[in-house]
Scaffold this motif. Structure first.
Motif, PDB file in Angstrom:
ATOM      1  N   ALA A   1       0.826  -1.209   0.000  1.00 31.67           N
ATOM      2  CA  ALA A   1       0.000   0.000   0.000  1.00 31.67           C
ATOM      3  C   ALA A   1       0.861   1.261   0.000  1.00 31.67           C
ATOM      4  CB  ALA A   1      -0.929  -0.008   1.217  1.00 31.67           C
ATOM      5  N   LYS A   2       1.968   1.237   0.747  1.00 32.32           N
ATOM      6  CA  LYS A   2       2.873   2.395   0.773  1.00 32.32           C
ATOM      7  C   LYS A   2       3.490   2.644  -0.601  1.00 32.32           C
ATOM      8  CE  LYS A   2       4.313   1.978   5.623  1.00 32.32           C
ATOM      9  NZ  LYS A   2       5.462   1.644   6.516  1.00 32.32           N
ATOM     10  N   LEU A   3       3.883   1.578  -1.259  1.00 32.31           N
ATOM     11  CA  LEU A   3       4.456   1.728  -2.600  1.00 32.31           C
ATOM     12  C   LEU A   3       3.420   2.232  -3.587  1.00 32.31           C
ATOM     13  CD1 LEU A   3       6.709  -1.453  -2.806  1.00 32.31           C
ATOM     14  CD2 LEU A   3       7.485   0.907  -3.127  1.00 32.31           C
ATOM     15  N   ASN A   4       2.216   1.700  -3.518  1.00 27.24           N
ATOM     16  CA  ASN A   4       1.168   2.112  -4.456  1.00 27.24           C
ATOM     17  C   ASN A   4       0.663   3.527  -4.188  1.00 27.24           C
ATOM     18  OD1 ASN A   4       1.063  -0.057  -6.229  1.00 27.24           O
ATOM     19  ND2 ASN A   4      -0.298  -1.238  -4.900  1.00 27.24           N
ATOM     20  N   ALA A   5       1.002   4.084  -3.028  1.00 25.25           N
ATOM     21  CA  ALA A   5       0.655   5.475  -2.738  1.00 25.25           C
ATOM     22  C   ALA A   5       1.654   6.437  -3.387  1.00 25.25           C
ATOM     23  CB  ALA A   5       0.617   5.705  -1.230  1.00 25.25           C
ATOM     24  N   LEU A   6       2.757   5.902  -3.895  1.00 27.39           N
ATOM     25  CA  LEU A   6       3.778   6.715  -4.562  1.00 27.39           C
ATOM     26  C   LEU A   6       3.567   6.696  -6.070  1.00 27.39           C
ATOM     27  CD1 LEU A   6       6.868   5.389  -2.568  1.00 27.39           C
ATOM     28  CD2 LEU A   6       5.887   7.697  -2.377  1.00 27.39           C
ATOM     29  N   PRO A   7       3.910   7.780  -6.772  1.00 24.17           N
ATOM     30  CA  PRO A   7       3.813   7.782  -8.235  1.00 24.17           C
ATOM     31  C   PRO A   7       4.899   6.906  -8.850  1.00 24.17           C
ATOM     32  CG  PRO A   7       4.470   9.965  -7.408  1.00 24.17           C
ATOM     33  CD  PRO A   7       4.327   9.076  -6.238  1.00 24.17           C
ATOM     34  N   GLN A   8       4.469   5.792  -9.437  1.00 21.44           N
ATOM     35  CA  GLN A   8       5.392   4.839 -10.050  1.00 21.44           C
ATOM     36  C   GLN A   8       5.119   4.753 -11.551  1.00 21.44           C
ATOM     37  OE1 GLN A   8       5.943   1.021  -7.636  1.00 21.44           O
ATOM     38  NE2 GLN A   8       4.000   1.801  -6.868  1.00 21.44           N
ATOM     39  N   PHE A   9       6.180   4.457 -12.292  1.00 20.11           N
ATOM     40  CA  PHE A   9       6.089   4.426 -13.746  1.00 20.11           C
ATOM     41  C   PHE A   9       6.994   3.340 -14.312  1.00 20.11           C
ATOM     42  CE2 PHE A   9       5.506   8.691 -12.115  1.00 20.11           C
ATOM     43  CZ  PHE A   9       4.333   9.113 -12.716  1.00 20.11           C
ATOM     44  N   ILE A  10       6.744   2.997 -15.567  1.00 17.71           N
ATOM     45  CA  ILE A  10       7.629   2.120 -16.331  1.00 17.71           C
ATOM     46  C   ILE A  10       7.863   2.752 -17.696  1.00 17.71           C
ATOM     47  CG2 ILE A  10       7.767  -0.082 -17.577  1.00 17.71           C
ATOM     48  CD1 ILE A  10       6.637  -1.476 -15.199  1.00 17.71           C
ATOM     49  N   THR A  11       9.101   2.739 -18.151  1.00 12.48           N
ATOM     50  CA  THR A  11       9.423   3.201 -19.498  1.00 12.48           C
ATOM     51  C   THR A  11      10.480   2.275 -20.084  1.00 12.48           C
ATOM     52  OG1 THR A  11       9.985   5.156 -20.828  1.00 12.48           O
ATOM     53  CG2 THR A  11      11.288   4.793 -18.841  1.00 12.48           C
ATOM     54  N   GLU A  12      10.463   2.119 -21.387  1.00 16.46           N
ATOM     55  CA  GLU A  12      11.427   1.230 -22.036  1.00 16.46           C
ATOM     56  C   GLU A  12      12.684   2.012 -22.430  1.00 16.46           C
ATOM     57  OE1 GLU A  12      11.801  -1.082 -26.219  1.00 16.46           O
ATOM     58  OE2 GLU A  12       9.958  -1.526 -25.087  1.00 16.46           O
ATOM     59  N   ILE A  13      13.836   1.524 -22.004  1.00 14.90           N
ATOM     60  CA  ILE A  13      15.122   2.131 -22.355  1.00 14.90           C
ATOM     61  C   ILE A  13      16.047   1.037 -22.863  1.00 14.90           C
ATOM     62  CG2 ILE A  13      17.142   3.395 -21.504  1.00 14.90           C
ATOM     63  CD1 ILE A  13      15.339   4.644 -19.373  1.00 14.90           C
ATOM     64  N   ASP A  14      16.569   1.229 -24.057  1.00  9.35           N
ATOM     65  CA  ASP A  14      17.504   0.264 -24.636  1.00  9.35           C
ATOM     66  C   ASP A  14      16.913  -1.147 -24.649  1.00  9.35           C
ATOM     67  OD1 ASP A  14      19.821  -0.529 -25.854  1.00  9.35           O
ATOM     68  OD2 ASP A  14      21.094  -0.413 -24.070  1.00  9.35           O
ATOM     69  N   GLY A  15      15.612  -1.218 -24.965  1.00 13.52           N
ATOM     70  CA  GLY A  15      14.951  -2.510 -25.105  1.00 13.52           C
ATOM     71  C   GLY A  15      14.507  -3.154 -23.812  1.00 13.52           C
ATOM     72  N   LEU A  16      14.651  -2.452 -22.686  1.00 14.05           N
ATOM     73  CA  LEU A  16      14.308  -3.051 -21.397  1.00 14.05           C
ATOM     74  C   LEU A  16      13.361  -2.140 -20.629  1.00 14.05           C
ATOM     75  CD1 LEU A  16      15.298  -5.656 -19.838  1.00 14.05           C
ATOM     76  CD2 LEU A  16      16.709  -4.080 -18.497  1.00 14.05           C
ATOM     77  N   ASP A  17      12.340  -2.720 -20.022  1.00 15.33           N
ATOM     78  CA  ASP A  17      11.442  -1.940 -19.176  1.00 15.33           C
ATOM     79  C   ASP A  17      12.157  -1.529 -17.893  1.00 15.33           C
ATOM     80  OD1 ASP A  17       9.241  -1.840 -20.790  1.00 15.33           O
ATOM     81  OD2 ASP A  17       8.116  -3.417 -19.761  1.00 15.33           O
ATOM     82  N   ILE A  18      12.092  -0.237 -17.591  1.00 17.66           N
ATOM     83  CA  ILE A  18      12.685   0.283 -16.362  1.00 17.66           C
ATOM     84  C   ILE A  18      11.564   0.842 -15.497  1.00 17.66           C
ATOM     85  CG2 ILE A  18      14.232   2.008 -15.360  1.00 17.66           C
ATOM     86  CD1 ILE A  18      15.697  -0.262 -16.830  1.00 17.66           C
ATOM     87  N   HIS A  19      11.482   0.332 -14.281  1.00 18.89           N
ATOM     88  CA  HIS A  19      10.494   0.789 -13.311  1.00 18.89           C
ATOM     89  C   HIS A  19      11.122   1.875 -12.446  1.00 18.89           C
ATOM     90  CE1 HIS A  19       9.033   0.550  -9.074  1.00 18.89           C
ATOM     91  NE2 HIS A  19       7.861   0.646  -9.659  1.00 18.89           N
ATOM     92  N   PHE A  20      10.340   2.892 -12.096  1.00 14.31           N
ATOM     93  CA  PHE A  20      10.894   3.935 -11.226  1.00 14.31           C
ATOM     94  C   PHE A  20       9.783   4.663 -10.473  1.00 14.31           C
ATOM     95  CE2 PHE A  20      10.052   5.808 -15.346  1.00 14.31           C
ATOM     96  CZ  PHE A  20       9.568   7.084 -15.099  1.00 14.31           C
TER      97      PHE A  20
END
Length: 403
Positions: free
Chosen positions: A77-96
């Motif tokens: 729940a604490k993590l989901n309360a934070l703005p999280q995203f995924i973007t593809e860089i150099d062919g790999l999904d990066i979560h942040f």
């Protein structure tokens, strides 16, 4: 795992950045619990200390708490309360995680974790850095904070080809920050994050306004080689340098985990099948962290709580990133603590229970543009996790001149 990843565009981005949320199925948590309870235990070690590794009593206490009291849903729940995203860089999904400060003129800061860590390590510093006025700081000390999961860790993609070592990750982080609209920014890290941050500073000095580290790369190569070989301390060291040398030499004698991960990471695949096996690997990072964590499971919390430790291990278990996380040791081509030639402004946090407490004399030579150095009298390897207030204060004070 249920996730949400609808596409959106952020300022300065030509690539999609997808909002991310997650909820692990209850069946996954039930399976984890079943496996913990089914652990086949060995006999107690024939010593009364840590000289043979993680004590059986520590692991039994951990397993009991994990199976009977620990609640994963709290940190989820604490993590989901934070703005999280995924973007593809150099062919790999990066979560942040990306938390923008409400204060104007906040400086962008990318923070990188290490092993056996994850974004869990940095959760305690997000609030104080992004909203300093709510945590005893000043509005001018505010940062926009970006915390990525390294490739093979947490919710980031698992590389299916070789080549994702610290240098490639450093390039990916520069790409990520530019994609978020930050052409110039700061970076901070510990453990692998410390090395990656140093590499970012060398690779992209025009993008980095400055860097901060709690895992400084300062050890002169000849001294590092002698410590690795277990040789006596070289002549001519100051008392502070000799202490650092002895710490480093001791650390090199107790890094069996790094040697096997650096040469045979796939051989550790059983840790993807046994949660207690995984936890045992995670606890045995270094002798002082192991002692600290053992005390927490014996009823004495000193910076790290039982939940802190299990939040990190459980995230790794549920994402099945044990083996993919080990592989960075195999990919790495850099010495862990040797200077890389950083020229940007540097903030150094030197903690006493780190693998070595970097002397100011070594730090000044390794970082000729060092703008802040703090030698702490408490704290260890997982600074953001164990001593968040001290680390936040170093970041605030160290970067104040760059605002």
């Amino acid at each position: 795992m249920e996730t949400s990843t609808e596409t959106l565009e952020e300022v300065g981005s030509a690539e999609s950045i997808r909002p991310f949320q997650f909820t692990f199925p209850q069946a996954d948590l039930d399976d984890l619990n079943r496996r913990i309870l089914a652990t086949r235990w060995p006999e107690k070690e024939p010593v009364n200390d840590q000289t043979q590794g993680v004590p059986l009593a520590t692991m039994k206490a951990l397993a009991h708490y994990w199976a009977t009291e620990y609640d994963w849903r709290k940190v989820e729940a604490k993590l989901n309360a934070l703005p999280q995203f995924i973007t593809e860089i150099d062919g790999l999904d990066i979560h942040f995680i990306h938390v923008r400060s409400k204060h104007t003129n906040a400086l962008p800061l990318i923070v990188t974790h290490g092993w056996p860590g994850s974004i869990i390590e940095q959760m305690k510093i997000i609030g104080p850095l992004t909203d300093p006025t709510a945590f005893g700081g000043k509005a001018e000390d505010a940062f926009d904070v970006v915390i990525p999961s390294m490739p093979g860790y947490g919710f980031s993609g698992k590389p299916s080809t070789t080549g994702w070592g610290p240098s490639r990750i450093a390039y990916a982080w520069i790409t990520l920050m530019k994609r978020l609209g930050y052409e110039k920014f700061l970076a901070q890290g510990g453990d692998w994050g410390g090395l990656i941050t140093d590499i970012m500073a060398v690779q992209s000095p025009d993008n980095l306004l400055g860097m901060a580290t709690n895992f400084p790369c300062t050890v002169p190569p000849e001294i590092n080689n002698a410590a690795f070989a277990g040789a006596p301390a070289p002549d001519g060291l100051s008392a502070e340098e000799k202490q650092a040398y002895e710490q480093l030499s001791f650390s090199y004698k107790h890094v069996a985990y790094a040697l096997i991960m650096g040469s045979r990471p796939q051989t550790l695949l059983a840790t993807a099948d046994s949660p207690v096996g995984l936890a045992t690997m995670f606890l045995d990072h270094d002798q002082l962290s192991l002692a600290l964590i053992s005390r927490s499971f014996a009823g004495k919390s000193e910076g790290l709580t039982r939940d802190d430790v299990l939040d990190n291990i459980t995230l790794c278990w549920l994402t099945n990133t044990a083996v993919s996380g080990y592989r960075i040791y195999w990919e790495n081509k850099h010495a862990f603590v040797a200077p890389l030639g950083v020229k940007v402004p540097v903030v150094v946090s030197a903690f006493p229970d780190e693998l070595y407490q970097a002397p100011k004399s070594w730090a000044e030579k390794a970082y000729p543009n060092m703008i802040y150095y703090k030698k702490h009298n408490k704290g260890g390897h997982f600074a953001a996790w164990e001593q968040p207030e001290l680390l936040v204060n170093d970041i605030r004070e160290g970067f104040r001149s760059l605002h």
